[in-house]
Every structure is written in structure tokens, then in C-alpha cells.
Design a protein around this motif. Structure first.
Motif, PDB file in Angstrom:
ATOM      1  N   UNK A  21       0.807  -1.224   0.000  1.00  0.00           N
ATOM      2  CA  UNK A  21       0.000   0.000   0.000  1.00  0.00           C
ATOM      3  C   UNK A  21       0.838   1.271   0.000  1.00  0.00           C
ATOM      4  N   UNK A  22       2.015   1.210   0.610  1.00  0.00           N
ATOM      5  CA  UNK A  22       2.845   2.407   0.701  1.00  0.00           C
ATOM      6  C   UNK A  22       3.781   2.606  -0.471  1.00  0.00           C
ATOM      7  N   UNK A  23       4.200   1.485  -1.109  1.00  0.00           N
ATOM      8  CA  UNK A  23       5.170   1.576  -2.202  1.00  0.00           C
ATOM      9  C   UNK A  23       4.543   1.152  -3.529  1.00  0.00           C
ATOM     10  N   UNK A  24       4.095  -0.092  -3.619  1.00  0.00           N
ATOM     11  CA  UNK A  24       3.629  -0.627  -4.898  1.00  0.00           C
ATOM     12  C   UNK A  24       2.349   0.037  -5.391  1.00  0.00           C
ATOM     13  N   UNK A  25       1.559   0.593  -4.477  1.00  0.00           N
ATOM     14  CA  UNK A  25       0.338   1.300  -4.873  1.00  0.00           C
ATOM     15  C   UNK A  25       0.658   2.483  -5.783  1.00  0.00           C
ATOM     16  N   UNK A  26       1.846   3.078  -5.599  1.00  0.00           N
ATOM     17  CA  UNK A  26       2.229   4.255  -6.381  1.00  0.00           C
ATOM     18  C   UNK A  26       2.212   3.953  -7.877  1.00  0.00           C
ATOM     19  N   UNK A  27       2.673   2.755  -8.254  1.00  0.00           N
ATOM     20  CA  UNK A  27       2.617   2.378  -9.666  1.00  0.00           C
ATOM     21  C   UNK A  27       1.280   1.744 -10.025  1.00  0.00           C
ATOM     22  N   UNK A  28       0.769   0.893  -9.136  1.00  0.00           N
ATOM     23  CA  UNK A  28      -0.467   0.164  -9.433  1.00  0.00           C
ATOM     24  C   UNK A  28      -1.612   1.113  -9.762  1.00  0.00           C
ATOM     25  N   UNK A 316      -6.442 -10.899   4.498  1.00  0.00           N
ATOM     26  CA  UNK A 316      -6.360  -9.460   4.248  1.00  0.00           C
ATOM     27  C   UNK A 316      -5.115  -9.114   3.447  1.00  0.00           C
ATOM     28  N   UNK A 317      -3.981  -9.713   3.824  1.00  0.00           N
ATOM     29  CA  UNK A 317      -2.741  -9.427   3.089  1.00  0.00           C
ATOM     30  C   UNK A 317      -2.850  -9.890   1.647  1.00  0.00           C
ATOM     31  N   UNK A 318      -3.426 -11.076   1.427  1.00  0.00           N
ATOM     32  CA  UNK A 318      -3.561 -11.579   0.068  1.00  0.00           C
ATOM     33  C   UNK A 318      -4.515 -10.721  -0.757  1.00  0.00           C
ATOM     34  N   UNK A 319      -5.535 -10.204  -0.134  1.00  0.00           N
ATOM     35  CA  UNK A 319      -6.472  -9.330  -0.842  1.00  0.00           C
ATOM     36  C   UNK A 319      -5.775  -8.055  -1.298  1.00  0.00           C
ATOM     37  N   UNK A 320      -5.035  -7.431  -0.377  1.00  0.00           N
ATOM     38  CA  UNK A 320      -4.316  -6.197  -0.709  1.00  0.00           C
ATOM     39  C   UNK A 320      -3.292  -6.454  -1.815  1.00  0.00           C
ATOM     40  N   UNK A 321      -2.516  -7.523  -1.651  1.00  0.00           N
ATOM     41  CA  UNK A 321      -1.483  -7.847  -2.642  1.00  0.00           C
ATOM     42  C   UNK A 321      -2.111  -8.147  -4.001  1.00  0.00           C
ATOM     43  N   UNK A 322      -3.229  -8.875  -4.007  1.00  0.00           N
ATOM     44  CA  UNK A 322      -3.885  -9.227  -5.262  1.00  0.00           C
ATOM     45  C   UNK A 322      -4.387  -7.984  -5.990  1.00  0.00           C
ATOM     46  N   UNK A 323      -4.906  -7.016  -5.248  1.00  0.00           N
ATOM     47  CA  UNK A 323      -5.384  -5.776  -5.868  1.00  0.00           C
ATOM     48  C   UNK A 323      -4.223  -5.015  -6.503  1.00  0.00           C
ATOM     49  N   UNK A 328      -1.429  -3.670 -11.502  1.00  0.00           N
ATOM     50  CA  UNK A 328      -0.152  -3.547 -12.210  1.00  0.00           C
ATOM     51  C   UNK A 328      -0.114  -4.473 -13.422  1.00  0.00           C
ATOM     52  N   UNK A 329      -0.669  -5.681 -13.277  1.00  0.00           N
ATOM     53  CA  UNK A 329      -0.706  -6.626 -14.388  1.00  0.00           C
ATOM     54  C   UNK A 329      -1.530  -6.081 -15.548  1.00  0.00           C
ATOM     55  N   UNK A 330      -2.585  -5.353 -15.228  1.00  0.00           N
ATOM     56  CA  UNK A 330      -3.388  -4.729 -16.287  1.00  0.00           C
ATOM     57  C   UNK A 330      -2.560  -3.699 -17.044  1.00  0.00           C
ATOM     58  N   UNK A 331      -1.838  -2.860 -16.313  1.00  0.00           N
ATOM     59  CA  UNK A 331      -1.013  -1.837 -16.953  1.00  0.00           C
ATOM     60  C   UNK A 331       0.057  -2.452 -17.858  1.00  0.00           C
ATOM     61  N   UNK A 332       0.638  -3.542 -17.416  1.00  0.00           N
ATOM     62  CA  UNK A 332       1.749  -4.148 -18.132  1.00  0.00           C
ATOM     63  C   UNK A 332       1.299  -5.305 -19.024  1.00  0.00           C
ATOM     64  N   UNK A 333      -0.005  -5.418 -19.204  1.00  0.00           N
ATOM     65  CA  UNK A 333      -0.600  -6.419 -20.093  1.00  0.00           C
ATOM     66  C   UNK A 333      -0.145  -7.843 -19.782  1.00  0.00           C
TER      67      UNK A 333
END
Length: 368
Positions: A21-28, A316-323, A328-333
Motif C-alpha cells: 500500500x505504501x510503495x507498490x500502490x504508487x505504480x499500481x 487481508x494481506x492476500x487481498x491487498x497484494x492481489x489488488x 499492475x498486471x493490467x497496466x503491463x498487459x
């Protein structure tokens, strides 16, 4: 003892949530890019060693790029096959191809960085765009979309190098998921002003940046790292940006043997040991917390200790990570990978800890 493990598990979950949420969300959750081509002169640089089949197939795709002012610098790194012959034929066919022939040097025997240095010096353009001999652009607008991210301040552009999808191959899913996760990491940290790596399959920078840090001289003895170690040394919050439009992607042929892929990843892991202290620390914390996130709940649930809380935290962790991974997977096809999460994640974590242990006792193989 179990209560201590329980509280430690809560801490590990907090660390993982902080990363996602603090780092990867920035790109996601970053807005999709829509760039305007700048049409600046560009040298596309390809270094090859014993890649006759790949270069015969992919160099014409580079030559077909729709861009007004570019040259292709082909570097033959003392190949023992017919790579040089193929390059020489392309040199005759295309007027914008510049050929660099590298002979083995006693001081830099088999060193890709030495070959690349000669190619960079031979390039006639101020802006350089790198890809590998086994890579090809996903569109004829690859040069245009990558170089569109250059500005007066932004002189290093980090791109995404995908791997081809192989149907019904679980190894292929692991390879592509690892590539996706790595991209999410270096894209996110770059957007946060802490760029730490890029991939030579898709990387661009102004030639001045190369000479500002004296090229690869500080890590010339390390055979790998012409991409990530250079970025780790030269990239800053002010001079680095990212490119993630679909037209900016490159595609590579993935390994089809598990042992071959592990050998490749061993080199990458060993190279990361030469990153700055902060970068090694943040990567170490992330991967350690991933491993502990698997181990600790397994122990706690085996003893049925606070199983409702433990199960809830895992979910909860898996839900956050999956989102985050899904966006990100959508952006990078890489759409299919989100459906294989978290299976590929768990397998990858186990493989990574195995690679780390192996590297403690033996050195990985280097450039061909």
C-alpha cells in the motif's frame, strides 16, 4: 513462545501491507501514460554474443521502427558463431546500421561491459536506447514511446521488458510473474524518487549520464549489471522516469528449462549484492517478510493458535497484494497472471530462498 510468534507475525503482515500500500500502490494506481513523441535523434544499441538465430529474426523488427532519426548500433562481442556475418549482411542492407566488432581483450576477456562501452562510444546520437539480442519491440512505435519520456531533467528512462507467453507452461508463469513483480518494484521506487535498477532489455539514457559516472568503471570487474548496477549508480529522483505505455514494451524469449532460468536468476541475485545499502536493505526486508509471511502462519495454524485472527490477517494481506498485483498486471498487459496469484507467488518465494542459499556456497555463471 507461540504468543511471541503471533506478535511477530502481526509485525510481518504490517511490513507487507506497508510495501503493497505504501510503495507498490504508487505504480499500481498511476494514471495510464499518453505520450507525445519528441523525435530526438536516438542510437539503438544491441550487444550480441553467439546470437545468430535471434539477431537474424529480430534486427529487421528494429529497423522497421517508425521513427524519423535513429541508428542501430550492432555490437558483436567476439562471437564464435555466425553472428558477425549476420550483422555484416544487415549493415549492407540498412543505411542506418553501425557495426562495432569487438575482439577479445586480455584485460576485459568476455566482459559485456567492455563491448557495450565500445558501442556507446561509437554511437553518433546523444540519446541511447538499449535492448538485448533476444528481444524485440512489441510495436513499431517502441522508440517513439520510450524516448517521449525524455525531458531536459529526465535523462534516464526505465522501461518494461516482458517475456513471451507460453501456453500450458507453469514455469513460464513463474518467470513472467517474477518479471512483473520486479517491474512493479523498480517502477514504484522510481516514482517515489528512489530509482535503484532497470533492465537492459528496455532501458534508455542520455550519453552524458554514462560519462558522468565514468561508465561501468566502478563495477567493471562484476561481469553482470551493465543495466541495474549502472542505474543504481547513476539514477536519481531528478534525472529518472519510467515508461509503461504498451507500445514501449519489449518482448524476450523466456527460458524453457528450469535449471537455465535458475542460473539466470542466480546472476541477478548476486548482482543485487552490489546495490547501495538502502536498496539492499529495502529489498532484503521485502523478500524476508514474504518468506516469513508463509512460514509463521503455517506454524501458528499447525498449533491452532489464534487461528481466526491469523486466517483473517492472511486473507487481508492476500487481498491487498492481489489488488496491487492485479492493477499492475493490467497496466503491463500480463492479465492472466492475476488469476494464478498467490500460487505462483508461493512457488517463487520458495525458489528465491533456494537461490539465495545456493549463492552462499557457489558463484553463478557469468556472461557467455
Amino acid at each position: 513462545m507461540l504468543i511471541l510468534l503471533f506478535y511477530f507475525f502481526i509485525f510481518i503482515v504490517a511490513v507487507q501491507i506497508l510495501y503493497y500500500l505504501g510503495v507498490f500502490r504508487v505504480f499500481a494506481f498511476a494514471k495510464d501514460q499518453k505520450s507525445t513523441p519528441k523525435k530526438i535523434p536516438v542510437s539503438v544499441i544491441v550487444c550480441a554474443k553467439n546470437e545468430e538465430e535471434n539477431v537474424a529474426q529480430f534486427i529487421p523488427l528494429l529497423a522497421a521502427q517508425e521513427y524519423p532519426d535513429f541508428e542501430i548500433v550492432l555490437i558483436d562481442d567476439a562471437s564464435s558463431d555466425k553472428t558477425l556475418d549476420v550483422f555484416e549482411e544487415f549493415e549492407k542492407q540498412y543505411s542506418n546500421i553501425r557495426l562495432v566488432k569487438v575482439e577479445n581483450n586480455e584485460a576485459f576477456w568476455g566482459n559485456k561491459k567492455y563491448a557495450l562501452t565500445l558501442g556507446i562510444k561509437a554511437a553518433s546520437k546523444d540519446y541511447l536506447l538499449f535492448t538485448d539480442a533476444d528481444c524485440y519491440p512489441t510495436s513499431t512505435n517502441w522508440i517513439a514511446t520510450m524516448t517521449a519520456q525524455f525531458t531536459i531533467q529526465k535523462t534516464i528512462v526505465l522501461g518494461y521488458g516482458k517475456y513471451e507467453r507460453i501456453t500450458n507452461s507453469f514455469l513460464n508463469k513463474i518467470i513472467r510473474y517474477e518479471t512483473l513483480l520486479t517491474a512493479v518494484q523498480y517502477f514504484s521506487w522510481a516514482k517515489l524518487g528512489k530509482p535503484y535498477m532497470g533492465v537492459g532489455r528496455n532501458l534508455a539514457y542520455k550519453k552524458d549520464e554514462f560519462f558522468k559516472v565514468n561508465g561501468f568503471i566502478e563495477h567493471m570487474r562484476i561481469r553482470s549489471g551493465d543495466d541495474d548496477l549502472f542505474v543504481n549508480q547513476a539514477a536519481t529522483a531528478k534525472n529518472t522516469t519510467i515508461a509503461f505505455e504498451p507500445d514501449s514494451f519489449t518482448l524476450s524469449k523466456p527460458k524453457t528449462s528450469f535449471n537455465d532460468w535458475v542460473s539466470q536468476k542466480r546472476r541477478h541475485v548476486a548482482t543485487a549484492n552490489h546495490y547501495t545499502f538502502f536498496d539492499q536493505f529495502q529489498l532484503g526486508v521485502f523478500y524476508s517478510s514474504q518468506l516469513l509471511f508463509i512460514v509463521l502462519p503455517a506454524v501458528l495454524l499447525a498449533f491452532q493458535f489464534e487461528w481466526i485472527i491469523v486466517t483473517s490477517l492472511v486473507a487481508f494481506r492476500y487481498l491487498v497484494a492481489w489488488i496491487m498485483i492485479g492493477s499492475s498486471a493490467r497496466k503491463l498487459e500480463e492479465h492472466d497472471l492475476k488469476f494464478w496469484f498467490p500460487i505462483v507467488e508461493i512457488v517463487l518465494i520458495l525458489i528465491q530462498i533456494n537461490i539465495f542459499i545456493i549463492n552462499l556456497f557457489s558463484k553463478p555463471a557469468q556472461w557467455k
